[in-house]
Design a protein around this motif. Structure first.
Motif, PDB file in Angstrom:
ATOM      1  N   GLU A   9       1.707  62.055  59.985  1.00 55.62           N
ATOM      2  CA  GLU A   9       2.768  62.978  60.376  1.00 55.62           C
ATOM      3  C   GLU A   9       2.382  64.445  60.263  1.00 55.62           C
ATOM      4  N   ASN A  10       2.904  65.220  61.194  1.00 60.59           N
ATOM      5  CA  ASN A  10       2.761  66.674  61.192  1.00 60.59           C
ATOM      6  C   ASN A  10       1.315  67.159  61.266  1.00 60.59           C
ATOM      7  N   ALA A  14      -1.330  63.603  65.253  1.00 60.14           N
ATOM      8  CA  ALA A  14      -0.051  63.026  65.666  1.00 60.14           C
ATOM      9  C   ALA A  14       0.449  63.667  66.954  1.00 60.14           C
ATOM     10  N   THR A  24       1.514  63.090  51.206  1.00 55.37           N
ATOM     11  CA  THR A  24       0.721  63.017  52.445  1.00 55.37           C
ATOM     12  C   THR A  24      -0.631  63.719  52.367  1.00 55.37           C
ATOM     13  N   ASN A  60       9.738  58.168  65.483  1.00 54.12           N
ATOM     14  CA  ASN A  60       8.342  58.016  65.071  1.00 54.12           C
ATOM     15  C   ASN A  60       7.558  57.211  66.100  1.00 54.12           C
ATOM     16  N   ARG A  85       7.662  64.451  64.060  1.00 56.98           N
ATOM     17  CA  ARG A  85       6.468  64.874  63.321  1.00 56.98           C
ATOM     18  C   ARG A  85       5.200  64.502  64.097  1.00 56.98           C
ATOM     19  N   SER A 101       4.419  59.980  64.741  1.00 52.00           N
ATOM     20  CA  SER A 101       4.066  59.716  63.349  1.00 52.00           C
ATOM     21  C   SER A 101       4.060  58.241  62.974  1.00 52.00           C
TER      22      SER A 101
END
Length: 296
Positions: free
Chosen positions: A55-56, A60, A95, A285, A47, A50
């Motif tokens: 994340e995403n 990131a 998120t 991550n 992601r 992250s």
């Protein structure tokens, strides 16, 4: 050529090494991991990086780039009005600030919001105040960004059973951004999912696309999976040497040895364990932790 390979080729040539140092851009100051190297598994920033940024998000991806990683993983879903967006959960609650901005829209499913509504959300503050105002990127925005950085993409169709036809839509968007040419297909793009039907659909729609199945089918089932997927990507606890060896015995639909990309590995000990098992890729991550542990 990646910075890592360039430096290796210039070993012992002081002038060449100096030139590389002087011409390296700040965004690529960290030596990139060579995704074609045989020295160890490819590390994929899960992601984006992250562990260090929300994340995403594009933040990131930027962090992964600064750390020197070519491969990033993302999750793709579809909005109410048919836009592809990069989001892991099928709801926006964890998120983003969707609960605050749209208090009467519980359970805040991605599929219940338009792209314009999602674009208003803050996808960074939950992680850190440093990322306040970070947005949920559309797939189009994401592709534009990593095209500029030169990074590669491990794209996951998240819960594709909720989004009929998302495989064809994704391929159409990838094609419009130049991601289905020979160069991208050979070494820069993988499409994966936990949903075997979705993986098969992607392969059927475009047999040239490298695909991955997230999970660990029984060894007796691997031959059938090899008909439509090039990778078997299990959680790290299932990535034993015996299982990896069984996957490697088979060729995927592209005619090459099947691979194993395992997830989600965030500590050095586990990274060394799956590396020893012979995996081809490690999704993390904290990709720098994995790189340091495996020396890849």
């Amino acid at each position: 050529m990646s910075m890592r390979r360039a430096v290796a080729a210039a070993t012992g040539v002081l002038l060449g090494m100096s030139a590389l140092t002087l011409t390296a851009s700040p965004a690529h100051a960290a030596a990139r991991q060579d995704s074609t190297s045989d020295s160890g598994p490819v590390t994929v920033a899960h992601r984006g990086a992250s562990g260090y940024a929300p994340e995403n998000t594009l933040a990131a991806v930027k962090k992964a780039d600064k750390l020197g990683f070519d491969w990033v993983e993302n999750d793709v879903q579809r909005t109410k009005d048919g836009e592809l967006v990069v989001m892991h959960d099928t709801t926006l609650a964890r998120t983003t600030n969707a609960e605050t901005l749209y208090p009467k829209r519980s359970p805040w499913n991605v599929a219940d919001f338009t792209a314009k509504e999602i674009a208003r959300l803050d996808a960074g503050s939950w992680f850190s105040d440093d990322y306040k105002g970070e947005k949920v990127p559309t797939l189009d925005q994401y592709l534009k960004y990593i095209s500029k950085t030169g990074q590669n993409l491990l794209l996951e169709h998240k819960s594709p059973e909720l989004y009929p036809g998302i495989e064809q839509q994704t391929l159409r968007e990838l094609r419009s951004r130049g991601w289905l040419d020979r160069s991208h297909l050979s070494k820069r793009l993988i499409i994966q999912s936990f949903n075997a039907t979705s993986v098969r659909a992607t392969h059927t729609l475009d047999p040239h696309v490298k695909t991955g199945f997230l999970g660990n089918p029984k060894v007796s089932e691997l031959d059938s999976y090899a008909q439509f997927t090039d990778q078997i990507n299990p959680t790290h606890s299932a990535a034993t040497k015996d299982y990896v060896d069984e996957v490697h015995k088979r060729k995927g639909p592209l005619g090459k040895r099947m691979q194993v990309f395992t997830w989600t590995v965030n500590d050095a000990s586990t990274a060394r364990s799956v590396d020893k098992a012979g995996v081809d890729g490690i999704i993390s991550n904290f990709p720098d932790v994995v790189r340091d542990a495996t020396h890849s």
